[in-house]
Write a protein that holds these residues in place. Structure first.
Motif, short mmCIF file in Angstrom:
data_model
loop_
_atom_site.label_atom_id
_atom_site.label_comp_id
_atom_site.label_asym_id
_atom_site.label_seq_id
_atom_site.Cartn_x
_atom_site.Cartn_y
_atom_site.Cartn_z
N ALA A 1 88.08 7.45 41.24
CA ALA A 1 87.83 6.05 40.88
C ALA A 1 87.02 5.96 39.60
CB ALA A 1 87.10 5.34 42.02
N GLY A 2 85.97 6.77 39.50
CA GLY A 2 85.14 6.76 38.30
C GLY A 2 85.91 7.15 37.05
N LEU A 3 86.83 8.12 37.19
CA LEU A 3 87.63 8.55 36.05
C LEU A 3 88.56 7.43 35.60
CD1 LEU A 3 88.39 10.87 34.15
CD2 LEU A 3 90.10 11.59 35.85
N GLY A 4 89.15 6.72 36.55
CA GLY A 4 90.01 5.60 36.18
C GLY A 4 89.26 4.52 35.44
N LEU A 5 88.07 4.17 35.94
CA LEU A 5 87.25 3.15 35.28
C LEU A 5 86.82 3.62 33.89
CD1 LEU A 5 85.07 2.14 38.37
CD2 LEU A 5 86.76 0.69 37.24
N GLY A 6 86.41 4.89 33.79
CA GLY A 6 85.96 5.41 32.51
C GLY A 6 87.08 5.50 31.49
N LEU A 7 88.24 5.96 31.92
CA LEU A 7 89.36 6.09 31.00
C LEU A 7 89.87 4.73 30.55
CD1 LEU A 7 91.41 9.02 32.57
CD2 LEU A 7 90.14 9.04 30.42
N SER A 8 89.74 3.71 31.41
CA SER A 8 90.15 2.37 30.98
C SER A 8 89.28 1.88 29.83
CB SER A 8 90.09 1.39 32.15
OG SER A 8 88.74 1.11 32.51
N LEU A 9 88.00 2.23 29.85
CA LEU A 9 87.12 1.90 28.72
C LEU A 9 87.51 2.71 27.49
CD1 LEU A 9 83.65 1.75 30.52
CD2 LEU A 9 84.86 -0.17 29.48
N LEU A 10 87.76 3.99 27.68
CA LEU A 10 88.16 4.84 26.57
C LEU A 10 89.49 4.40 25.99
CD1 LEU A 10 87.61 7.41 24.88
CD2 LEU A 10 88.80 8.71 26.66
N GLY A 11 90.36 3.89 26.85
CA GLY A 11 91.69 3.49 26.42
C GLY A 11 91.70 2.35 25.43
N VAL A 12 90.61 1.61 25.34
CA VAL A 12 90.52 0.54 24.34
C VAL A 12 90.61 1.13 22.94
CG1 VAL A 12 89.04 -1.28 23.42
CG2 VAL A 12 89.21 -0.95 25.89
N TRP A 13 90.12 2.36 22.77
CA TRP A 13 90.08 2.99 21.45
C TRP A 13 91.10 4.11 21.29
CZ3 TRP A 13 85.57 2.02 24.31
CH2 TRP A 13 84.80 0.96 23.83
N VAL A 14 91.74 4.56 22.37
CA VAL A 14 92.70 5.67 22.28
C VAL A 14 94.12 5.14 22.49
CG1 VAL A 14 93.41 7.88 23.23
CG2 VAL A 14 90.98 7.30 23.11
N PRO A 15 94.95 5.11 21.46
CA PRO A 15 96.34 4.66 21.63
C PRO A 15 97.07 5.51 22.66
CG PRO A 15 95.78 4.90 19.30
CD PRO A 15 94.65 5.52 20.09
N GLY A 16 97.84 4.87 23.50
CA GLY A 16 98.62 5.60 24.50
C GLY A 16 98.02 5.57 25.89
N LEU A 17 96.71 5.34 26.00
CA LEU A 17 96.11 5.22 27.34
C LEU A 17 96.36 3.85 27.92
CD1 LEU A 17 92.69 7.09 27.08
CD2 LEU A 17 94.76 7.82 28.22
N ILE A 18 96.37 2.83 27.08
CA ILE A 18 96.75 1.49 27.52
C ILE A 18 98.00 1.12 26.74
CG2 ILE A 18 96.13 -0.94 27.56
CD1 ILE A 18 93.28 -0.22 27.94
N GLY A 19 99.11 0.98 27.43
CA GLY A 19 100.35 0.62 26.77
C GLY A 19 101.26 -0.11 27.74
N TRP A 20 101.47 -1.38 27.53
CA TRP A 20 102.25 -2.17 28.48
C TRP A 20 103.75 -1.91 28.36
CZ3 TRP A 20 99.29 -3.60 32.13
CH2 TRP A 20 97.96 -3.93 31.88
N ASP A 21 104.17 -1.14 27.34
CA ASP A 21 105.58 -0.79 27.21
C ASP A 21 105.93 0.44 28.03
OD1 ASP A 21 105.99 -2.90 25.47
OD2 ASP A 21 105.53 -1.70 23.70
N GLY A 22 104.97 1.08 28.63
CA GLY A 22 105.20 2.27 29.43
C GLY A 22 104.01 2.52 30.33
N PRO A 23 104.04 3.62 31.08
CA PRO A 23 102.91 3.92 31.96
C PRO A 23 101.61 4.01 31.19
CG PRO A 23 104.78 5.36 32.42
CD PRO A 23 105.10 4.64 31.15
#
Length: 275
Positions: A136-158
């Motif tokens: 759970a902590g990794l998911g929450l942390g990576l969601s914050l990191l994903g704001v700055w890392v392309p590919g971690l948050i992408g609504w066109d794919g996973p």
């Protein structure tokens, strides 16, 4: 035709998954017993025979040894090669869905954690906090990191939900099962869900978001009902047959992480809410 890079990524992830699956066997046996997962090296639980490198090749060694310890001849549980094979298959499918993107490694870690949680829950009916809470902590942390890392948050794919979606997903996943478990206990006087199930669904929610976690629970309940009904028919048991729910939550969470949009469209079409 599959692009060469995609094919290589899938093959590499599958091989890596087989290797990781061998390690997950160790984790599944030792972590619930609070033993070190790195020391001592792998050995036969019956005679203590220390496994040589060629005796620890995923799946292959089990087949070569015909499911027996080379030292004492004791049977090696089938769950060992099955865990390795399942981890390899899940890793390959994850790579096929995600592709060679920045999200691949987080997605593999998510999948591997769900595999070992499934194995432990099947063995001991236990979902250790030492795995669910870090997930759970990794998911929450990576969601914050994903704001700055392309590919971690992408609504066109996973990908991961944005930070607020991750937090809401955790809250909805944990709170929904808490309410369901509380209601079931009040109505029947029996505990229907353990605390580990709540934390696991909360962890899934942190990775998939508040809407998808509801569908993950729906898929878990559907799979659990199908498997439970089949087991009751085969074993001649009653409807109160105890079946771990963690494996079904893991399957639903993994599917939603990789095929979120497809499954959401399928569900809305199934329920008649589309269009």
């Amino acid at each position: 035709m599959m692009p060469p890079l995609a094919g290589f990524t899938i093959a590499a992830a599958t091989v890596l998954g087989l290797i990781v699956g061998s390690f997950l066997n160790v984790v599944a046996h030792r972590l619930p017993r609070r033993l070190s997962v790195v020391h001592p090296p792998s050995a036969c639980p019956s005679c203590g025979h220390r496994l040589r490198p060629w005796e620890n090749i995923p799946v292959v060694s089990y087949l070569a040894l015909r499911g027996r310890c080379r030292g004492c001849g004791a049977a090696i549980g089938l769950h060992y090669p099955l865990t390795e094979a399942a981890t390899g298959a899940v890793s390959g499918l994850t790579a096929a869905a995600v592709g060679p993107t920045a999200f691949l490694l987080p997605a593999l870690i998510f999948a591997w954690t769900l595999v070992v949680l499934t194995r432990i829950d099947l063995d001991l009916q236990l979902l250790p906090d030492r795995l669910t809470l870090p997930l759970a902590g990794l998911g929450l942390g990576l969601s914050l990191l994903g704001v700055w890392v392309p590919g971690l948050i992408g609504w066109d794919g996973p990908g991961l939900p944005p930070p607020l979606g991750s937090l809401l997903g955790f809250a909805v996943g944990y709170g929904l099962l808490f309410a369901a478990g509380w209601g079931y206990a009040k109505a029947t006087g029996r505990e229907g869900l353990g605390g580990g199930d709540l934390k696991l669904l909360g962890a899934v929610g942190a990775w998939v978001g508040p809407v998808a976690v509801l569908l993950a629970l729906f898929l878990a309940a559907l799979l659990g009902s199908l498997v439970g009904g089949l087991l009751i028919l085969l074993r001649g048991g009653t409807r109160h047959l105890a079946i771990p729910f963690g494996p079904f939550l893991a399957a639903g969470g993994w599917a939603l992480l990789l095929w979120k949009e497809t499954l959401i469209r399928w569900y809305f079409g199934l329920s008649g809410l589309s269009g």
